[in-house]
Design an enzyme around this catalytic site. Structure first.
Site, short mmCIF file in Angstrom:
data_model
loop_
_atom_site.label_atom_id
_atom_site.label_comp_id
_atom_site.label_asym_id
_atom_site.label_seq_id
_atom_site.Cartn_x
_atom_site.Cartn_y
_atom_site.Cartn_z
N HIS A 307 46.46 -32.87 19.60
CA HIS A 307 45.38 -32.10 18.96
C HIS A 307 44.65 -31.31 20.03
O HIS A 307 44.47 -31.78 21.16
CB HIS A 307 44.39 -33.05 18.25
CG HIS A 307 43.49 -32.37 17.27
ND1 HIS A 307 42.34 -31.72 17.66
CD2 HIS A 307 43.57 -32.23 15.92
CE1 HIS A 307 41.75 -31.22 16.59
NE2 HIS A 307 42.47 -31.51 15.52
N ASP A 364 46.99 -34.15 10.54
CA ASP A 364 47.87 -33.22 9.84
C ASP A 364 49.22 -33.86 9.53
O ASP A 364 49.82 -33.61 8.48
CB ASP A 364 48.07 -31.95 10.66
CG ASP A 364 46.79 -31.16 10.84
OD1 ASP A 364 46.07 -30.98 9.84
OD2 ASP A 364 46.49 -30.75 11.97
#
Length: 428
Positions: A307, A364
């Site tokens: 991330h 995600d």
């Protein structure tokens, strides 16, 4: 630490105040930089090192994997609250009392009915239109049915605009899904709670009784809680900068939807599923693609791992992983792409290459798995993200307007041609 920062340019020194946040974050206030230095500006492409505002909504510490809404740990909220309760917290600053929550929920339900003329607008979209494009357009279209500008000095006006958008936005999202599927447009059922209502609007068809699954409803509720706000990301910053021109709430959120649409932002969970399908079509050899991901000369990248902000494990991923496990177990789905996802997860959590670089599965990755398991098509993933992020956009817009923040107007460093003499077209 000093309360001032000193900048030296060409032998001249300039001092700027240092401002500290409540979590000991430190910033240099450079609002007088240009005026005090006779035109010098900072250059920060992507604004990765620039604070655009002061905000009391979300605290994020990517190095330590911390996410808090209004001071509450995301772990506590996900375990103990529901989506609308957290939405109230984010927007208004405090967790609601039972009476406040009941009013909030009932007021949102009262606003879930759309003007029938909206059907004229949505019927103009072709079946192949992307649902995010439809959602952005339909959200903006709400201004046509609510033309009076919200009086931000009126708590009543502000509250009414907020519950109106929270009530209508999921219906617009579900209608965009129906256009893609070619199925009738469903209406809200006010006997259901917010998340269950979303599920029935997405999946109910006239020829078959829709049976609600409590496990999938809870998983979606928790997933959307994790998406409610995430500090000054691309779409949130867009909502604030559009709103800074005194554009209304619906127009500002419409702009946020468009910003979220991009593959590098809200489209990341869709990219996860596309990657899994790519691996499946290639034969399902996970190890082959693991090696490709490790090869710095290979353009292939594992989507849903690591991330930009979290330099450790994404705290949202820790939470939603267990719900992904529960959904897959309950639905007992035989899906090759989901099996590949499980294999990738196992490798990434143990392989030294990924562990040493902290390339763990992020939110995600798991949200893509859950949406796929629920039967939500990949082009709708970002729409679901938008439903989750809506309270955060509202809260950020409200905070920005109540703080009377100035209109956003970034500077630039010009690198074009110097003054040139104009040549007539006959001499060119």
């Amino acid at each position: 630490m000093s309360d001032k920062a000193t900048l030296e340019i060409d032998g001249k020194k300039f001092e700027f105040p240092i401002i500290r946040g409540t979590e000991n974050e430190v910033s240099i206030d450079i609002k007088s930089l240009r005026s005090s230095t006779n035109g010098i500006i900072t250059l920060d492409s992507g604004f990765k090192n620039t604070g655009s505002c002061k905000s009391a909504i979300t605290f994020l510490n990517g190095e330590e994997g911390i996410l808090r809404y209004r001071g509450y740990a995301i772990e506590d909220l996900a375990e103990n609250s529901n989506f609308l309760e957290v939405a109230f917290l984010i927007i208004f600053g405090e967790l609601p009392t039972k009476k406040q929550f009941e009013k909030f929920e009932n007021d949102i339900k009262a606003e879930s009915l759309l003007n029938e003329e909206m059907k004229n607008i949505i019927s103009g979209f072709p079946k192949v239109a992307h649902p995010m494009g439809m959602l952005s357009s339909l959200t903006s279209a709400l201004t046509a049915f609510n033309p009076i500008t919200v009086d931000i000095s009126s708590e009543k006006d502000m509250y009414n605009a907020i519950v109106k958008l929270l009530g209508k936005f999921p219906v617009l999202a579900a209608w965009a899904h129906s256009i893609n599927r070619g199925t009738p447009l469903n209406y809200a059922d006010n006997s259901l709670d917010y998340i269950a209502n979303i599920m029935q609007m997405l999946f109910k068809i006239p020829t078959k009784k829709y049976i609600m699954n409590s496990i999938t409803v809870e998983a979606l509720d928790k997933l959307l809680i994790l998406h409610e706000d995430h500090e000054q990301n691309c779409s949130t910053s867009t909502v604030r900068i559009v709103g800074s021109s005194e554009a209304g709430l619906f127009a500002s959120v419409s702009a946020g939807v468009s910003a979220l649409w991009g593959r590098l932002h809200g489209g990341a969970n869709q990219a996860v599923i596309e990657m899994l399908e790519q691996i499946e079509k290639d034969g399902g050899d996970v190890e082959k693609f693991i090696l490709k991901a490790k090869d710095k000369n290979d353009p292939f990248r594992l989507m849903g791992f690591g991330h930009r902000v979290y330099k450790n494990f994404d705290p949202r991923a820790r939470i939603i992983k267990s719900y992904a496990d529960e959904v897959l177990k309950d639905l007992n789905i035989e899906d090759p792409a989901l099996k590949i996802a499980r294999h990738l997860e196992e490798v990434a959590l143990k392989d030294e290459y990924f562990v040493s670089r902290k390339l763990y599965p992020n939110v995600d990755f798991y949200s893509g798995i859950i949406y796929r398991a629920l039967g939500i098509p990949s082009e709708m993933f970002t729409v679901m993200f938008a439903i989750g992020r809506l309270p955060g956009w509202i809260a950020q817009w409200r905070e920005m307007r109540l703080n009377h923040e100035p209109i956003g107007r970034p500077r630039q460093l010009y690198v074009g041609e110097n003054l040139r003499k104009y040549t007539s077209i006959k001499n060119r």
